[in-house]
Design an enzyme around this catalytic site. Structure first.
Site, PDB file in Angstrom:
ATOM      1  N   ARG A   1      26.099  52.091  56.332  1.00 38.30           N
ATOM      2  CA  ARG A   1      27.357  52.842  56.136  1.00 38.30           C
ATOM      3  C   ARG A   1      27.880  52.668  54.707  1.00 38.30           C
ATOM      4  NH1 ARG A   1      31.552  51.578  54.355  1.00 38.30           N
ATOM      5  NH2 ARG A   1      31.883  49.809  55.739  1.00 38.30           N
TER       6      ARG A   1
ATOM      7  N   GLY B   1      31.565  51.678  39.784  1.00 39.50           N
ATOM      8  CA  GLY B   1      31.873  50.387  39.183  1.00 39.50           C
ATOM      9  C   GLY B   1      33.331  50.237  38.822  1.00 39.50           C
TER      10      GLY B   1
ATOM     11  N   HIS C   1      38.390  40.573  37.598  1.00 36.69           N
ATOM     12  CA  HIS C   1      39.399  41.546  38.046  1.00 36.69           C
ATOM     13  C   HIS C   1      38.916  42.252  39.299  1.00 36.69           C
ATOM     14  CE1 HIS C   1      41.812  40.947  34.471  1.00 36.69           C
ATOM     15  NE2 HIS C   1      40.663  40.821  33.858  1.00 36.69           N
TER      16      HIS C   1
ATOM     17  N   ARG D   1      38.022  54.141  52.131  1.00 31.17           N
ATOM     18  CA  ARG D   1      38.666  53.286  53.143  1.00 31.17           C
ATOM     19  C   ARG D   1      38.828  54.035  54.461  1.00 31.17           C
ATOM     20  NH1 ARG D   1      43.141  51.572  48.773  1.00 31.17           N
ATOM     21  NH2 ARG D   1      41.943  49.866  47.885  1.00 31.17           N
TER      22      ARG D   1
ATOM     23  N   GLN E   1      36.654  35.458  85.676  1.00 29.63           N
ATOM     24  CA  GLN E   1      37.885  36.080  85.146  1.00 29.63           C
ATOM     25  C   GLN E   1      38.037  35.894  83.640  1.00 29.63           C
ATOM     26  OE1 GLN E   1      41.164  34.594  87.465  1.00 29.63           O
ATOM     27  NE2 GLN E   1      40.668  35.892  89.218  1.00 29.63           N
TER      28      GLN E   1
ATOM     29  N   LEU F   1      27.880  35.683  74.331  1.00 31.83           N
ATOM     30  CA  LEU F   1      26.430  35.530  74.264  1.00 31.83           C
ATOM     31  C   LEU F   1      25.994  34.068  74.141  1.00 31.83           C
ATOM     32  CD1 LEU F   1      26.662  38.686  73.554  1.00 31.83           C
ATOM     33  CD2 LEU F   1      24.492  38.343  72.416  1.00 31.83           C
TER      34      LEU F   1
ATOM     35  N   GLU G   1      37.109  47.290  49.231  1.00 36.15           N
ATOM     36  CA  GLU G   1      38.024  48.420  49.423  1.00 36.15           C
ATOM     37  C   GLU G   1      39.432  47.934  49.759  1.00 36.15           C
ATOM     38  OE1 GLU G   1      36.779  51.534  49.191  1.00 36.15           O
ATOM     39  OE2 GLU G   1      34.638  51.117  49.303  1.00 36.15           O
TER      40      GLU G   1
HETATM   41  C1  FAD Z   1      29.224  43.297  49.491  1.00 31.95           C
HETATM   42  C2  FAD Z   1      30.260  43.831  48.555  1.00 31.95           C
HETATM   43  C3  FAD Z   1      30.129  45.105  48.003  1.00 31.95           C
HETATM   44  C4  FAD Z   1      31.073  45.579  47.085  1.00 31.95           C
HETATM   45  N1  FAD Z   1      30.893  46.838  46.523  1.00 31.95           N
HETATM   46  C5  FAD Z   1      31.720  47.234  45.508  1.00 31.95           C
HETATM   47  C6  FAD Z   1      31.472  48.464  44.808  1.00 31.95           C
HETATM   48  O1  FAD Z   1      30.551  49.228  45.145  1.00 31.95           O
HETATM   49  N2  FAD Z   1      32.280  48.783  43.757  1.00 31.95           N
HETATM   50  C7  FAD Z   1      33.304  47.973  43.345  1.00 31.95           C
HETATM   51  O2  FAD Z   1      33.976  48.316  42.374  1.00 31.95           O
HETATM   52  N3  FAD Z   1      33.578  46.808  44.013  1.00 31.95           N
HETATM   53  C8  FAD Z   1      32.798  46.419  45.065  1.00 31.95           C
HETATM   54  N4  FAD Z   1      33.052  45.234  45.734  1.00 31.95           N
HETATM   55  C9  FAD Z   1      34.115  44.359  45.245  1.00 31.95           C
HETATM   56  C10 FAD Z   1      35.345  44.310  46.128  1.00 31.95           C
HETATM   57  O3  FAD Z   1      36.026  45.525  46.085  1.00 31.95           O
HETATM   58  C11 FAD Z   1      36.197  43.118  45.672  1.00 31.95           C
HETATM   59  O4  FAD Z   1      35.506  41.946  46.063  1.00 31.95           O
HETATM   60  C12 FAD Z   1      37.615  43.139  46.235  1.00 31.95           C
HETATM   61  O5  FAD Z   1      38.383  44.141  45.639  1.00 31.95           O
HETATM   62  C13 FAD Z   1      38.333  41.780  46.066  1.00 31.95           C
HETATM   63  O6  FAD Z   1      38.221  41.342  44.762  1.00 31.95           O
HETATM   64  P1  FAD Z   1      37.758  39.823  44.471  1.00 31.95           P
HETATM   65  O7  FAD Z   1      36.514  39.560  45.247  1.00 31.95           O
HETATM   66  O8  FAD Z   1      37.697  39.667  42.997  1.00 31.95           O
HETATM   67  O9  FAD Z   1      38.876  38.906  45.078  1.00 31.95           O
HETATM   68  P2  FAD Z   1      40.284  38.522  44.398  1.00 31.95           P
HETATM   69  O10 FAD Z   1      40.993  39.739  43.941  1.00 31.95           O
HETATM   70  O11 FAD Z   1      40.072  37.420  43.420  1.00 31.95           O
HETATM   71  O12 FAD Z   1      41.064  37.948  45.662  1.00 31.95           O
HETATM   72  C14 FAD Z   1      40.805  36.649  46.213  1.00 31.95           C
HETATM   73  C15 FAD Z   1      41.826  36.397  47.315  1.00 31.95           C
HETATM   74  O13 FAD Z   1      43.140  36.389  46.767  1.00 31.95           O
HETATM   75  C16 FAD Z   1      43.962  37.306  47.453  1.00 31.95           C
HETATM   76  N5  FAD Z   1      44.960  37.869  46.559  1.00 31.95           N
HETATM   77  C17 FAD Z   1      44.776  38.450  45.350  1.00 31.95           C
HETATM   78  N6  FAD Z   1      45.948  38.876  44.861  1.00 31.95           N
HETATM   79  C18 FAD Z   1      46.903  38.559  45.760  1.00 31.95           C
HETATM   80  C19 FAD Z   1      48.305  38.760  45.857  1.00 31.95           C
HETATM   81  N7  FAD Z   1      49.006  39.406  44.919  1.00 31.95           N
HETATM   82  N8  FAD Z   1      48.946  38.302  46.968  1.00 31.95           N
HETATM   83  C20 FAD Z   1      48.269  37.699  47.955  1.00 31.95           C
HETATM   84  N9  FAD Z   1      46.939  37.488  47.935  1.00 31.95           N
HETATM   85  C21 FAD Z   1      46.260  37.914  46.849  1.00 31.95           C
HETATM   86  C22 FAD Z   1      42.993  38.378  47.962  1.00 31.95           C
HETATM   87  O14 FAD Z   1      43.550  39.134  49.028  1.00 31.95           O
HETATM   88  C23 FAD Z   1      41.825  37.508  48.383  1.00 31.95           C
HETATM   89  O15 FAD Z   1      42.070  36.960  49.650  1.00 31.95           O
HETATM   90  C24 FAD Z   1      32.153  44.764  46.711  1.00 31.95           C
HETATM   91  C25 FAD Z   1      32.317  43.493  47.299  1.00 31.95           C
HETATM   92  C26 FAD Z   1      31.392  43.038  48.215  1.00 31.95           C
HETATM   93  C27 FAD Z   1      31.558  41.668  48.820  1.00 31.95           C
END
Ligand code: FAD
Length: 397
Positions: A103, A143, A149, A256, A292, A351, A376
């Site tokens: 997906r 990207g 970020h 999303r 249950q 399971l 997302e």
């Molecule tokens: C398998 C996979 C595929 C992906 N594919 C893509 C893609 O195709 N293109 C793309 O651009 N990105 C992609 N991503 C990236 C994804 O969108 C990011 O990982 C996501 O946006 C979170 O960013 P981060 O991992 O840097 O976490 P961070 O932003 O560092 O967040 C870490 C934690 O802090 C929390 N946090 C951050 N700010 C706040 C706040 N203000 N208040 C409270 N909590 C906060 C977050 O909710 C999270 O729990 C992918 C990620 C994965 C794992």
């Protein structure tokens, strides 16, 4: 008084609320096509691909997905199927019932990369890129995220500077689905005018996309870094119709929406595995589904699963009517992914030890959903979106 059927329809454990009655024959036909494709092409192999951490034959799979109209499915023109939002959602659900990685391939291709070109691209960009992406000949990636970020992409460091009429793009993107197999990357970068989107052919000198390994989630999905070292692009590589973060954010809203449906596919597959197991596994002299405590789990899971599908359908109707707000998409993503992961975890308990085995789909779906919960927009980001909409107070900073 309206005419009532003489007899109540029977209770269908696969559709306890009668949601299929809300779908028209074309919706059902599309759902069956995608379900049949996934049963044939993904389910027999997925445990093996997952264990190996690969998606072999991804190019062939992409072409097949193109041939059934699943790529850029709800977009119009340029070889796209022009399906309704509900039909696209049903396809996402069926694909994710097989695996979130499949997906994700479809979401990134259609809702992120193709959607960006369709919505913000020039006529030349649409004609050049959309038909081969709709057919699956060309795979796309998107990207936005960078190493430093993620949730706050406004601070991105990737930069495109003007050099004569050319652009020169430098920076790094992280966690990019489809990156290493993409023929085209939609890359978001800072410029002197604000954040702009660029359509980057991946064979451009200075562009590379090393694959990220050692993932314990979305193992049957290609995830990559994008490295751009002074990639020179012509003036017409920029997406002309948008400047600022609203560009990538509107693509994310579309993707999303697909997740709202897709996550219920992963939940359905896990629930079905648990229900089946509960009816056949015997302990203390009877099927565990006869206890249950097990029935409470099954009932609660069925309630959340079908409520989630109803919510997805409701949002789909709003999208088709042009009334779907981003906050409503946040509502759906927040609820459905969170509930889907709970359904997988509860199914896993039913399971027992078998729940941790790849012989069953449950743990695979549960670990996949850890990524779906984060990408997302994390749970926290969607809570903040809703919190702001409810209170009028911005708590992001
Ligand atoms: C398998 C996979 C595929 C992906 N594919 C893509 C893609 O195709 N293109 C793309 O651009 N990105 C992609 N991503 C990236 C994804 O969108 C990011 O990982 C996501 O946006 C979170 O960013 P981060 O991992 O840097 O976490 P961070 O932003 O560092 O967040 C870490 C934690 O802090 C929390 N946090 C951050 N700010 C706040 C706040 N203000 N208040 C409270 N909590 C906060 C977050 O909710 C999270 O729990 C992918 C990620 C994965 C794992």
């Amino acid at each position: 008084m309206s005419a009532r059927p003489a007899k109540l329809p029977p209770f269908d454990p696969a559709d306890p609320l009668g949601i299929d009655d809300l779908l028209d024959p074309e919706d059902l036909a599309i759902r069956d096509t995608v379900r049949g494709w996934a049963a044939d092409r993904v389910l027999p192999h997925i445990a093996d691909w997952y264990e190996r951490g690969e998606l072999p034959g991804i190019r062939e799979l992409a072409r097949e997905l193109g041939s059934i109209g699943a790529l850029g499915m709800s977009l119009t023109g340029y070889g796209c199927a022009g399906a309704t939002a509900v039909q696209y959602g049903l396809a996402c659900l069926e694909l994710e019932a097989a695996d979130s990685g499949i997906r994700s391939l479809v979401s990134v291709q259609g809702s992120l990369a193709m959607y960006a070109v369709r919505k913000f691209g020039s006529e030349e960009q649409k004609q050049r890129w959309l038909p081969p992406m709709a057919s699956g000949e060309t795979i796309g990636c998107f990207g936005l995220t960078e190493p430093d970020h993620g949730s706050d992409p406004a601070g991105m460091r990737t930069y495109a500077k003007k050099d004569g009429s050319d652009w020169v793009l430098t920076g790094r993107k992280m966690w990019i689905t489809n990156g290493s197999v993409a023929g085209v990357a939609v890359v978001w970068a800072q410029t002197d005018e604000g954040i702009r989107g660029f359509v980057v052919p991946t064979d451009a000198p200075g562009f590379s996309a090393p694959e990220i390994h050692h993932k314990w989630s979305l193992r049957a999905s290609v995830t990559s870094e994008l490295v751009m070292d002074e990639v020179r692009l012509p003036a017409d590589a920029v997406l002309p119709e948008v400047t600022g973060l609203k560009g990538p954010l509107s693509c994310l809203s579309h993707a999303r929406y697909g997740i709202v449906w897709g996550s219920m596919g992963a939940a359905r597959a896990s629930f079905e595995a648990a229900l089946d197991y509960a009816k056949s596994r015997e302990q203390f002299g009877k099927p565990i589904g006869g206890f249950q405590l097990t029935q409470a789990k099954l009932a609660d899971m069925a309630v959340e699963l079908h409520k989630g599908v109803l919510l997805a359908h409701h949002l789909g109707l709003r999208m088709d009517a042009g009334k779907l707000r981003p906050e409503q998409v946040s509502f759906g993503k927040l609820n459905n992914v969170r509930e889907a992961i709970e359904i997988c975890r509860t199914s896993r308990t039913i399971l027992g030890a078998n729940g941790i085995s790849l012989e069953y789909p449950v743990m695979r779906h549960a670990t996949n959903l850890e990524s779906v919960l984060t990408y997302e927009g994390t749970v926290e980001m969607h809570q903040l979106v809703l919190g702001k909409a409810l209170t009028g107070l911005d708590a992001f900073r």
